[in-house]
Design an enzyme around this catalytic site. Structure first.
Site, PDB file in Angstrom:
ATOM      1  CD  GLN A  36      -5.446  -9.461  11.899  1.00 41.58           C
ATOM      2  OE1 GLN A  36      -6.464  -8.858  11.611  1.00 41.58           O
ATOM      3  NE2 GLN A  36      -4.304  -9.266  11.254  1.00 41.58           N
TER       4      GLN A  36
ATOM      5  CB  ALA B  38       5.256   1.455   9.263  1.00 42.08           C
TER       6      ALA B  38
ATOM      7  CE1 TYR C 148      -2.177  -5.200  10.979  1.00 41.23           C
ATOM      8  CE2 TYR C 148      -4.566  -5.268  10.894  1.00 41.23           C
ATOM      9  CZ  TYR C 148      -3.351  -4.912  10.325  1.00 41.23           C
ATOM     10  OH  TYR C 148      -3.334  -4.288   9.097  1.00 41.23           O
TER      11      TYR C 148
ATOM     12  CB  ILE D  78      -5.366  -3.749   0.113  1.00 38.93           C
ATOM     13  CG1 ILE D  78      -6.299  -2.795   0.903  1.00 38.93           C
ATOM     14  CG2 ILE D  78      -4.824  -3.074  -1.148  1.00 38.93           C
ATOM     15  CD1 ILE D  78      -7.574  -2.380   0.194  1.00 38.93           C
TER      16      ILE D  78
ATOM     17  CB  ILE E 238      -0.960  -0.011   1.221  1.00 40.87           C
ATOM     18  CG1 ILE E 238      -1.957  -1.163   1.091  1.00 40.87           C
ATOM     19  CG2 ILE E 238      -1.690   1.322   1.352  1.00 40.87           C
ATOM     20  CD1 ILE E 238      -2.927  -1.301   2.274  1.00 40.87           C
TER      21      ILE E 238
END
Ligand code: CAA
Length: 248
Positions: A152, A91, A155, A188, A17
């Site tokens: 996750q 990042a 995350y 994505i 990305i």
């Protein structure tokens, strides 16, 4: 010539990305500094950008989990190109695993890289932005910070935390010509997605109403929109870009 261009720093700029964001901002007339993690990969990456005609893209790799490194990195960019007017925090890493199997290291590295880094970069650019009464900060979060994701907890927590920071900083800077926004991409088509086991990945794709992954270029265009100096009334917002997978 390049010294007069407004300066954009894109952390994770050499990633899937990140590359599209760098090119989109370069197309919009910024001098772009791409953050990176792997120096060998970054060198080849830069050669590709130059070969493709992107003279106004350069590298600026700092260890984002270190506050001191971020301060020094921003100082170096200022000295060479001028103060940063656009910061894109792109990042990010994954260390997926269910809670019962996740190690403290998997938790820490994701929180450090995906969330603590955002404090380090924002804190390092904010004084220059306040000084010039202008700035654009764009935090690349995730659909999984919005809805959570099986496997996750680390995350999802980091990505949800990014938007908390966005909303608080947007309030602090609203009268100062600075906007702070979050973009939450869905799935994505990048290497990060390809790390998901194929069966799981295919099951996820089926849950996307558009039945496809997004493209990095679709994220790049949205970043350029938010970075535009004429788009100054959007702040503290989260913009979902996910093919309809989560509508909140
Ligand atoms: N919902 C409910 N149950 C699920 C599930 C889900 N999404 N995924 C797996 N399970 C179930 C499995 O069916 C299995 O059930 P049983 O024990 O009853 O058979 C159990 O959970 C364990 O599943 P796994 O065998 O997959 O366990 P594992 O330890 O081998 O792997 C995992 C767990 C690492 C989390 C793996 O499922 C995985 O990689 N999932 C994908 C996570 C994901 O979507 N990551 C996104 C990465 S991309 C990204 O983050 C970018 C972005 O911003 C969008």
């Amino acid at each position: 010539m390049t010294q007069q261009m407004p300066v954009a720093w894109v952390t994770g700029g050499t990633g899937g990305i990140g590359t599209a964001i760098c090119r989109s901002l370069a197309d919009a007339g910024y001098q772009v500094l791409a953050g990176f993690n792997n120096p060998d990969k970054a060198k080849t990456w830069l050669e590709t950008q130059k070969a493709d005609g992107y003279e106004n893209i350069d590298l600026s790799g700092v260890e984002l989990t270190s506050f001191e490194a971020c301060q020094n990195g921003v100082r170096d960019i200022r000295e060479k190109y001028g103060p940063i007017s656009v910061l894109v925090n792109c990042a990010g890493i994954t260390r997926d695993g269910t809670m019962k199997k996740m190690t403290p290291d998997q938790w820490d590295v994701v929180i450090d890289t995906n969330l603590n880094s955002v404090f380090n970069t924002c804190r390092s650019v904010i004084e220059d932005m306040l000084e010039s009464s202008y700035g654009r900060i764009i935090n690349i979060s995730s659909i999984n910070g919005r809805k959570g994701q099986f496997g996750q907890v680390n995350y999802s927590a980091a990505k949800a935390g990014m938007h908390g920071l966005t909303m608080a900083l947007a309030q602090e800077t609203a009268t100062k010509g600075i906007t702070v926004n979050t973009i939450s991409p869905g799935y994505i088509a990048t290497d990060m997605i390809m790390k998901i086991p194929e069966k799981v990945r295919e099951a996820i794709r089926e849950t996307i109403p558009m039945k496809r992954y997004g493209t990095p270029e679709e994220i790049g265009r949205l970043v350029a929109f938010l970075a535009d100096k004429d788009n100054g009334f959007i702040t503290g917002a989260n913009i979902d870009i996910n093919g309809g997978q989560f509508m909140g």
